[in-house]
Design an enzyme around this catalytic site. Structure first.
Site, PDB file in Angstrom:
ATOM      1  N   ASP A  67      -4.114  -3.952 -13.904  1.00 19.70           N
ATOM      2  CA  ASP A  67      -3.217  -2.922 -13.098  1.00 19.70           C
ATOM      3  C   ASP A  67      -1.979  -2.232 -14.127  1.00 19.70           C
ATOM      4  O   ASP A  67      -1.741  -3.095 -15.028  1.00 19.70           O
ATOM      5  CB  ASP A  67      -2.751  -3.422 -11.800  1.00 19.70           C
ATOM      6  CG  ASP A  67      -2.191  -4.595 -11.589  1.00 19.70           C
ATOM      7  OD1 ASP A  67      -1.024  -4.906 -12.721  1.00 19.70           O
ATOM      8  OD2 ASP A  67      -1.964  -5.312 -10.875  1.00 19.70           O
ATOM      9  N   ASN A 134       0.081 -10.388   1.213  1.00 20.33           N
ATOM     10  CA  ASN A 134      -0.719  -9.503   2.256  1.00 20.33           C
ATOM     11  C   ASN A 134      -2.209  -9.616   1.748  1.00 20.33           C
ATOM     12  O   ASN A 134      -3.133  -8.846   2.456  1.00 20.33           O
ATOM     13  CB  ASN A 134      -0.106  -8.187   2.204  1.00 20.33           C
ATOM     14  CG  ASN A 134      -0.421  -7.214   0.996  1.00 20.33           C
ATOM     15  OD1 ASN A 134      -0.882  -7.783  -0.055  1.00 20.33           O
ATOM     16  ND2 ASN A 134      -0.097  -6.117   1.071  1.00 20.33           N
ATOM     17  N   HIS A 136      -3.530  -8.888  -1.359  1.00 17.93           N
ATOM     18  CA  HIS A 136      -3.912  -7.819  -2.234  1.00 17.93           C
ATOM     19  C   HIS A 136      -4.388  -8.473  -3.360  1.00 17.93           C
ATOM     20  O   HIS A 136      -3.992  -9.593  -3.856  1.00 17.93           O
ATOM     21  CB  HIS A 136      -3.045  -6.526  -2.605  1.00 17.93           C
ATOM     22  CG  HIS A 136      -1.578  -7.191  -3.162  1.00 17.93           C
ATOM     23  ND1 HIS A 136      -0.539  -6.722  -2.785  1.00 17.93           N
ATOM     24  CD2 HIS A 136      -1.464  -7.573  -4.435  1.00 17.93           C
ATOM     25  CE1 HIS A 136       0.480  -7.032  -3.653  1.00 17.93           C
ATOM     26  NE2 HIS A 136      -0.249  -7.671  -4.827  1.00 17.93           N
ATOM     27  N   GLU A 141      -4.571  -2.785  -2.140  1.00 19.00           N
ATOM     28  CA  GLU A 141      -3.894  -3.256  -0.950  1.00 19.00           C
ATOM     29  C   GLU A 141      -4.791  -3.267   0.362  1.00 19.00           C
ATOM     30  O   GLU A 141      -6.123  -2.787   0.169  1.00 19.00           O
ATOM     31  CB  GLU A 141      -2.920  -2.035  -0.553  1.00 19.00           C
ATOM     32  CG  GLU A 141      -1.785  -2.016  -1.765  1.00 19.00           C
ATOM     33  CD  GLU A 141      -0.655  -3.001  -1.701  1.00 19.00           C
ATOM     34  OE1 GLU A 141      -0.849  -4.065  -0.920  1.00 19.00           O
ATOM     35  OE2 GLU A 141       0.333  -2.682  -2.079  1.00 19.00           O
TER      36      GLU A 141
HETATM   37  C1  GLP Z   1       1.468  -7.923  -8.129  1.00 17.04           C
HETATM   38  C2  GLP Z   1       0.412  -7.795  -9.069  1.00 17.04           C
HETATM   39  C3  GLP Z   1      -0.769  -8.570  -8.824  1.00 17.04           C
HETATM   40  C4  GLP Z   1      -0.296 -10.085  -8.567  1.00 17.04           C
HETATM   41  C5  GLP Z   1       0.601 -10.157  -7.402  1.00 17.04           C
HETATM   42  C6  GLP Z   1       1.186 -11.644  -7.105  1.00 17.04           C
HETATM   43  O1  GLP Z   1       1.334  -7.021  -6.947  1.00 17.04           O
HETATM   44  N1  GLP Z   1       0.066  -6.391  -8.981  1.00 17.04           N
HETATM   45  O2  GLP Z   1      -1.524  -8.555  -9.805  1.00 17.04           O
HETATM   46  O3  GLP Z   1      -1.478 -10.848  -8.256  1.00 17.04           O
HETATM   47  O4  GLP Z   1       1.959  -9.216  -7.528  1.00 17.04           O
HETATM   48  O5  GLP Z   1       2.182 -11.976  -8.030  1.00 17.04           O
HETATM   49  P1  GLP Z   1       2.949 -13.433  -8.133  1.00 17.04           P
HETATM   50  O6  GLP Z   1       1.756 -14.093  -8.784  1.00 17.04           O
HETATM   51  O7  GLP Z   1       4.185 -13.058  -9.187  1.00 17.04           O
HETATM   52  O8  GLP Z   1       3.155 -13.961  -6.766  1.00 17.04           O
END
Ligand code: GLP
Length: 238
Positions: A67, A134, A136, A141
């Site tokens: 992303d 949440n 995602h 989302e």
């Molecule tokens: C962001 C990224 C996701 C990631 C998520 C969780 O939203 N776009 O790809 O999985 O955060 O992040 P973290 O691993 O820092 O909790």
């Protein structure tokens, strides 16, 4: 869905990187989709160590960013492209042109997304995913359909707030571009990664709750080769 639980964060890192080295050995031409976030950072560090030790090679592999945030400067360290370069790609033997990423600065985002899906060949050999609180995946989302292609998305307020953990300023992005659930779910193998106490609740809902677009990660249960790697804290409620 296979659930792989590890007693400590370091055992969890070793578990994922051992499988990853194995996949690269079995198929050096592996096409891999990678997330950022804080979760995979120690795994990337271990893969850098593995490449330096001659235990793994990305020389023939391809990596696609999962992303990208909109509205950030191209050199913002919080951008997905830049985080992947900083933590993994800048330190391994992947050829420069084998790293593909999404560019929110290109005006025709729809066309860019269609080209990305076509370049992927509409599926990957291996997708690594973190998980939002949440549920995602990438920036898919809650409410994203299992059929969704790579596309521009608006971020939920909780996702915007949590992006502050990677950004060194208050200019938080409200939208992004994400690989869709369709190419993710079409991929040969998927690994969902979660560590730490903050992910325990969403991991429990992902694995034991209803399969629903309300928790996009739960849709992974329909995939025939999906593994969830959790440390003791993220797997606490299972
Ligand atoms: C962001 C990224 C996701 C990631 C998520 C969780 O939203 N776009 O790809 O999985 O955060 O992040 P973290 O691993 O820092 O909790």
């Amino acid at each position: 869905m296979n659930v792989l639980r590890f007693d400590s964060e370091s055992a969890w890192v070793q578990g994922v990187s051992t499988f990853w080295r194995d996949r690269l050995r079995t198929n050096p031409h592996l096409t891999i989709c990678l997330p950022t976030g804080l979760t995979p950072t120690p795994i990337y560090a271990d893969m850098v160590r593995s490449v330096r030790a001659g235990q793994a090679s990305f020389a023939q592999a391809s990596i696609y960013a999962l992303d990208e945030y909109g509205d950030l400067a191209p050199d913002d360290p919080g951008r997905t492209r830049n985080m992947l370069l900083e933590h993994l790609i800048g330190h391994v033997d992947l050829p420069t042109d084998a790293f593909r990423f999404l560019d929110p600065g290109i005006p025709d985002i729809e066309q860019q997304c269609e080209r990305y899906d076509a370049a992927i060949g509409h599926s990957f050999d291996l997708v690594l995913l973190g998980i939002g609180r949440n549920g995602h995946l990438g920036m898919n989302e809650p409410g994203s359909s299992a059929d969704s292609p790579t596309r521009r998305v608006e971020l939920h307020d909780t996702t915007i707030a949590s992006s502050a953990r990677y950004l060194k300023h208050g200019n938080l992005p409200r939208w992004g571009i994400t690989v869709g659930l369709k190419p993710i779910l079409a991929s040969k193998e998927i690994w969902l990664l979660a560590s730490g106490p903050a992910k325990a609740d969403v991991i429990q809902r992902t694995i034991a709750g209803e399969i629903s677009e309300d928790v996009p990660a739960s849709l992974l249960r329909r995939h025939s080769n999906c593994s969830v790697f959790v440390d003791a804290e993220a797997g606490r409620l299972l």
